[in-house]
Design an enzyme around this catalytic site. Structure first.
Site, short mmCIF file in Angstrom:
data_model
loop_
_atom_site.label_atom_id
_atom_site.label_comp_id
_atom_site.label_asym_id
_atom_site.label_seq_id
_atom_site.Cartn_x
_atom_site.Cartn_y
_atom_site.Cartn_z
N LYS A 64 -16.45 20.35 -0.46
CA LYS A 64 -15.04 20.04 -0.75
C LYS A 64 -14.96 18.58 -1.17
O LYS A 64 -15.78 17.76 -0.75
CB LYS A 64 -14.16 20.28 0.48
N ARG A 70 -5.73 4.22 -8.05
CA ARG A 70 -7.20 4.18 -8.03
C ARG A 70 -7.69 2.73 -7.87
O ARG A 70 -8.60 2.28 -8.53
CB ARG A 70 -7.79 4.78 -9.31
N LYS A 108 -17.07 10.79 -3.10
CA LYS A 108 -15.73 11.39 -2.99
C LYS A 108 -15.79 12.89 -2.66
O LYS A 108 -14.93 13.66 -3.05
CB LYS A 108 -14.92 11.18 -4.28
N ASP A 110 -1.47 -1.04 5.99
CA ASP A 110 -1.71 -0.56 7.37
C ASP A 110 -3.18 -0.27 7.67
O ASP A 110 -3.53 0.01 8.80
CB ASP A 110 -0.90 0.72 7.62
N PHE A 116 -18.92 12.59 3.90
CA PHE A 116 -18.10 12.02 2.82
C PHE A 116 -18.43 10.54 2.64
O PHE A 116 -18.63 9.82 3.61
CB PHE A 116 -16.61 12.17 3.18
N ASN A 154 -8.62 -1.17 4.52
CA ASN A 154 -8.79 -1.44 3.08
C ASN A 154 -7.70 -2.38 2.54
O ASN A 154 -7.76 -2.79 1.39
CB ASN A 154 -8.79 -0.13 2.29
N GLY A 185 -5.05 3.64 -3.65
CA GLY A 185 -6.32 4.24 -4.08
C GLY A 185 -6.13 5.68 -4.54
O GLY A 185 -7.07 6.33 -4.99
N ASP A 208 0.87 -1.18 0.00
CA ASP A 208 0.00 0.00 0.00
C ASP A 208 0.92 1.24 0.00
O ASP A 208 2.11 1.12 0.25
CB ASP A 208 -0.88 -0.05 1.26
#
Length: 1056
Positions: free
Chosen positions: A566, A757, A547, A783, A542, A786, A676, A460
């Site tokens: 935002k 992504r 996003k 970590d 969010f 995900n 991501g 990651d």
């Protein structure tokens, strides 16, 4: 009525804007493909596809020749090569699923404080992590053991001793080793099971206050039912999934910690149902007639749909419930006291639904040893058949065949699994005790050797290679851009706008301070000392799908209503008004390695807001497609927003990431970064971390959406040599859909690959692809929550305890505190674990082979009689007290010092070739065993012709000495415990010669052949034993010396 709300389509203006932003890129892409199409042909790259296949529609992909061939191959060959196993497994799974048919999950109506009104019977709220119960424990453990070929074989052999015609020696000769192995396993499982039981009991016995008509009563966690009103104090675990009704906090909200549920360390704000929060007293919850309608139990911990209804008021109160009104089990209350109504219990809670049993990982070394065990079994059968054939198939030859199978059964050593398991435990202990990598935890003790066989490392980015600590670096206002050196100028440009929470500290440093913030309002202090108050009207949180996040506020002084938003540039670019700088500046910041955030606003009139609020509340009360309807209403506001600014924050690299990555690359490990984040940021981090070296080219795989585009882009990539690949998740999906094999083949040739992504499922999919296509060992490191699926899918999963919590660390096989520790973990501990286990496994096999060779020689000399050479205790003692300690001391051996292994990571490359344990090395050990076994037995028979009754004592003594000398020959670096083990074993043997002399006769003790204690002290006995031992060992020492001199291994060149 709420269900009638139309889903507003995106207006034409928005479509035009989207078209504007994509038209340039699309035109450029089409032009490129047209040019390439003229200059190159589709058949330039052998993509295993016919010309007609390419011209077919994309949906016809599955009818291509390759797909048809794979279907045809499922014939007899498939059945013999493992198809039968697949069919059996499928049948068993079908039967299990039939027996465990799950109850259908349904939506429910829950009356407050009235569990008896529930229409359905819901599961008990008990936590159960135990694998077995009282009745299934023994059968379950035995099944897990006997599904391994080695143990099943020994069970059959041991059971055969109950048949008088097949009995050879004493029962304990066979049952003692098997019993020992099973006892160790059962005790270990029982201890683990008892720990799980105690842990479960402790959790289930926790007491909670339950609100009843008569007041508060104490109730165990396991006795809580759907409909109960439960009071949870600060720092107490929430026992079941609840809807939040009341809190002691005046704001009507509380914070909860969710790190044990989703791995995130930040506290989550939860809001009580306003109808119940407004009630004067706690007891009034029983004076109202109210119920909660909750959707059926779901996996998704980030969403919830429900309604709260109070029937006894006029008119009836209907309140929409969402994720912010829920308290999930396994989270902890961080502020105040909360009261909730239980809606899901036990197996239906979100935390249990999201708990999956990870696959049992089996190391490559174990699989290789299993193959060698099967080879030994074939050798055993062949040897027995040869003996019976040489007998001439006289008498009941099949019985003799079985007796020979039993006599030579020591060819397959039952102590192999015990030694390896104890070795793995020792390696785990050494890893955790290493002061150079403090805080490292071994959670899966069965695969330490995998650390020494890795070819692919999938990592990651955020929190793994970087620190996950954001530093504000850049602010762009359209006409002017500010960096860290010009921040003081910004104070004059501050406007009265909502400050992003992520940048609160920075805004304070330039003069705008957040003074107060609660659910309904916030106060800001300007550089001039004025207090600005804003009332919060709506908050749009969010989500990973949208996003972005937004807020609607009303200025107290002017009454103006403003909608601020935002979010990520990809989400915001279609929402803001036309501009000519956003896309370019986002690219510039990304190239500097900054993470970008776009901020926009829109002014609303009172009428616009009131219209929006009524539609929004209606959508929130909807039972069906609520999320879609709410999103559609919010989307109606997200049009022609005024672009305020673009911000850029930097995520700094972790300590020593660059030298660690360089070390891994020199060790021959190919590193893939799966993130991501956006393409430009990922590319920049890949360069700054030296994942891609300075002199390497980077091939950025252009966005592809169709099969034709993927084909041409793969052809373009194929022409590049020795360059790193950067590809987005969307393009990766297209390539894998049509050209999986070709893409993986090309990507595996790259020195480094960056996938940006990427979703969590994509990360796991990439791991499985590499395993399937390359057959090499993979390691995943991350970590966050995900990364869990990727970590569990890899052959070896490593978790880092980071800012995102402990979820990855807890799910991993190995847990470390910093990325740089992976270097020592692989180069030193991975190397040692693999080398030691390979030596240990082969030596244990040698120990069985040599005694079986002696038995074969003995039987062939005595007219192929199926009579055992050594009696019961000697056979048990041989595998245990006489040789166990020296053989097991091989787990302390090391070929190079840790410093040398870290200084020359190139040494690691040799390990991945698997040369320490292969059919070649195994064959060498077989030849050594045959040579030594033959020398020992023939030597004993030759030298002791006149004292034939002592042949057992002589040959066995020489055998023990040979084994001790062979351990010394195998050892590369001596440890004081090895010396102790050698002398301890020798002492045990000498003592047994004196005290257990009745076992040292030929055949059964009843033959009357006893050992004369005085005989073993004679010079004749000693010199003859020494002579046999020297002849069996000296040639091997000479060969080892010559090999080291004329063909030394790579590590010996360094140590010398």
């Amino acid at each position: 009525m709420a269900d009638q709300i139309p889903l507003h389509p995106v207006p034409r203006s928005a479509q035009r804007r989207a078209a504007y932003y994509t038209s340039a890129a699309t035109a450029q892409r089409h032009n490129r493909y047209q040019v390439e199409d003229e200059s190159s042909h589709l058949d330039e790259m052998p993509l295993m596809m016919s010309e007609e296949g390419f011209e077919n529609d994309e949906s016809d992909y599955h009818t291509l020749p390759r797909a048809r061939i794979s279907q045809r191959s499922r014939g007899l060959e498939w059945f013999i090569c493992g198809g039968w196993k697949f069919l059996c497994t499928s049948c068993v799974d079908w039967l299990i699923n039939l027996c465990r048919r799950k109850k259908e999950l349904k939506a429910r109506t829950v009356w407050l404080g009235c569990p008896e009104k529930c229409e359905e019977k819901y599961p008990k709220n008990a936590i159960k992590n135990q694998k077995y119960n009282v009745f299934t424990f023994i059968p379950g453990v035995l099944y897990e053991q006997f599904k391994f070929f080695l143990n099943l074989y020994f069970l059959v052999v041991s059971c055969s001793q109950f048949v008088p015609a097949l009995k050879i020696g004493y029962l304990y000769t066979y049952w003692a080793p098997l019993g020992f192995v099973l006892t160790v396993t059962v005790v270990r499982e029982a201890v683990d099971e008892f720990r799980r039981y105690k842990r479960d009991k402790e959790m289930n016995s926790q007491l909670y206050s339950k609100l009843t008509v008569r007041g508060k009563v104490q109730v165990k966690s396991s006795d809580i039912q759907v409909g109960d009103l439960i009071i949870v104090e600060k720092n107490q675990r929430i026992p079941s999934d609840m809807v939040f009704l009341r809190t002691s906090e005046k704001t009507g909200s509380c914070f909860i910690r969710t790190d044990q549920l989703d791995g995130e360390t930040d506290w989550k704000l939860k809001v009580a149902v306003s109808c119940t929060q407004r009630l004067p007293a706690l007891g009034d919850l029983f004076s109202i007639n109210a119920y909660v309608y909750a959707q059926k139990p779901q996996l998704d911990i980030h969403s919830f749909e429900g309604t709260f209804t109070r029937e006894d008021s006029d008119p009836a109160v209907h309140e929409s419930l969402s994720i912010e009104n829920t308290l999930w089990a396994s989270t902890v209350v961080a502020s105040g006291t909360v009261i909730g109504v239980v809606i899901y219990t036990g197996k239906e809670t979100r935390s249990v639904l999201n708990t999956s049993n990870p696959k049992n990982k089996v190391g490559l070394l174990d699989l290789e040893l299993n193959q060698l065990t099967k080879a030994l079994f074939l050798a055993l059968v062949a040897l027995s058949v040869v003996m019976v054939t040489l007998q001439g198939f006289v008498g009941p030859w099949y019985r003799n065949l079985f007796r020979f199978l039993l006599l030579f059964s020591y060819i397959i050593p039952i102590s192999l699994r015990v030694n390896l398991d104890m070795g793995k435990a020792a390696y785990g202990w050494m890893i955790m005790k290493d002061d150079n990598i403090p805080g490292t935890v071994v959670r899966t003790s069965t695969i330490p050797e995998e650390l020494g066989r890795l070819v692919y490392l999938l990592t990651d980015k955020t929190g793994t290679l970087t620190q996950n600590e954001m530093i504000f670096k850049r602010l762009h206002l359209g006409t002017v851009s500010y960096g860290t050196d010009t921040m003081d100028e910004i104070q004059s440009h501050i406007i009265n706008s909502y400050s992003q929470v992520a940048l609160v500290q920075w805004t304070e440093s330039v003069g705008l301070t957040l003074v107060n913030r609660d659910l309904t309002s916030m106060q800001l202090k300007t550089p001039g000392g004025h207090i600005l108050t804003y009332y919060i009207l709506q908050i749009f949180p969010f989500t990973s799908e949208s996003k972005r996040m937004g807020i609607i506020v009303r200025d107290e002084s002017s009454g103006e209503i403003t909608f601020y938003m935002k979010g990520a540039d990809v989400a915001m670019s279609t929402i803001v008004q036309y501009n000519d700088w956003l896309e370019e500046e986002c690219g510039n910041m990304a190239r500097e390695g900054l993470r970008t955030l776009v901020v926009a606003k829109k002014s609303l009139t009172e009428e616009q807001y009131q219209d929006f609020e009524s539609r929004y509340n209606q959508a929130k009360l909807s039972i069906h497609d609520r999320n879609l309807k709410v999103a559609a209403v919010v989307e109606s506001l997200e049009r022609e927003m005024e672009l305020l600014c673009l911000t850029g924050v930097e995520d700094q690299l972790q300590a020593d990431v660059r030298p660690t990555l360089e070390m891994l690359r020199n060790a021959g490990i190919k590193i893939w970064m799966l993130t991501g984040d956006k393409l430009e940021t990922a590319t920049c981090i890949a360069k700054s971390s030296h994942l891609v070296s300075r002199n390497q080219d980077i091939h950025i795989f252009r966005p592809v959406t169709t099969r034709g585009e993927a084909h041409l882009e793969l052809n373009a990539f194929r022409r590049k040599h020795d360059c790193a690949l950067v590809i987005s998740g969307d393009s990766l999906e297209v390539c894998l859909k049509y050209y999986e094999h070709e893409f993986v083949e090309l990507a595996c040739q790259c020195p480094a690959v960056v996938c940006c992504r990427c979703s969590p499922t994509q990360k796991a999919h990439i791991v499985k692809l590499l395993q399937h296509h390359t057959g090499k060992r993979t390691c995943a490191i991350g970590d966050g929550g995900n990364d869990v699926s990727m970590i569990q899918a890899a052959d070896c999963g490593i978790g880092i305890e980071g800012k995102e919590g402990k979820q990855a660390s807890l799910a991993a096989d190995f847990s470390i505190t910093q990325f740089k520790h992976i270097g020592r973990l692989l180069m030193v501990h991975g190397r040692n674990s693999y080398k030691r286990s390979a030596a240990l496994g082969q030596f244990v096999m040698h120990r069985g082979l040599i005694i079986s060779t002696m038995q074969a020689v003995f039987s062939s000399v005595f007219y192929f009689a199926s009579v055992p050479l050594y009696q019961g205790f000697l056979m048990v003692g041989y595998a245990t007290i006489y040789t166990m300690f020296p053989v097991f001391s091989l787990v302390l051996d090391q070929d190079v010092k840790p410093e040398m292994a870290l200084l020359y990571p190139e040494l690691y490359k040799d390990l991945t070739k698997g040369r320490s344990l292969s059919f070649k090395t195994f064959l060498i050990w077989v030849l050594i065993s045959i040579y030594q076994g033959g020398i020992l037995m023939y030597g004993a028979l030759l030298l002791f012709e006149s004292e034939f009754v002592h042949v057992v004592a002589i040959s066995f003594t020489a055998l023990i000495l040979t084994e001790l000398l062979m351990v010394a020959l195998t050892i590369r670096t001596w440890h004081w415990l090895m010396v102790v083990a050698e002398f301890l074993s020798l002492g045990c043997y000498v003592a047994s010669l004196a005290f257990l002399n009745e076992y040292f006769g030929i055949g059964r003790v009843s033959f009357g052949a006893f050992l004369d204690v005085a005989f073993i002290t004679t010079v004749t006995f000693l010199w003859k034993v020494s002579a046999i031992t020297v002849v069996s060992c000296l040639p091997l020492y000479i060969l080892k010396y010559l090999k080291r001199k004329f063909s030394p291994p790579s590590y010996s060149k360094l140590t010398s």
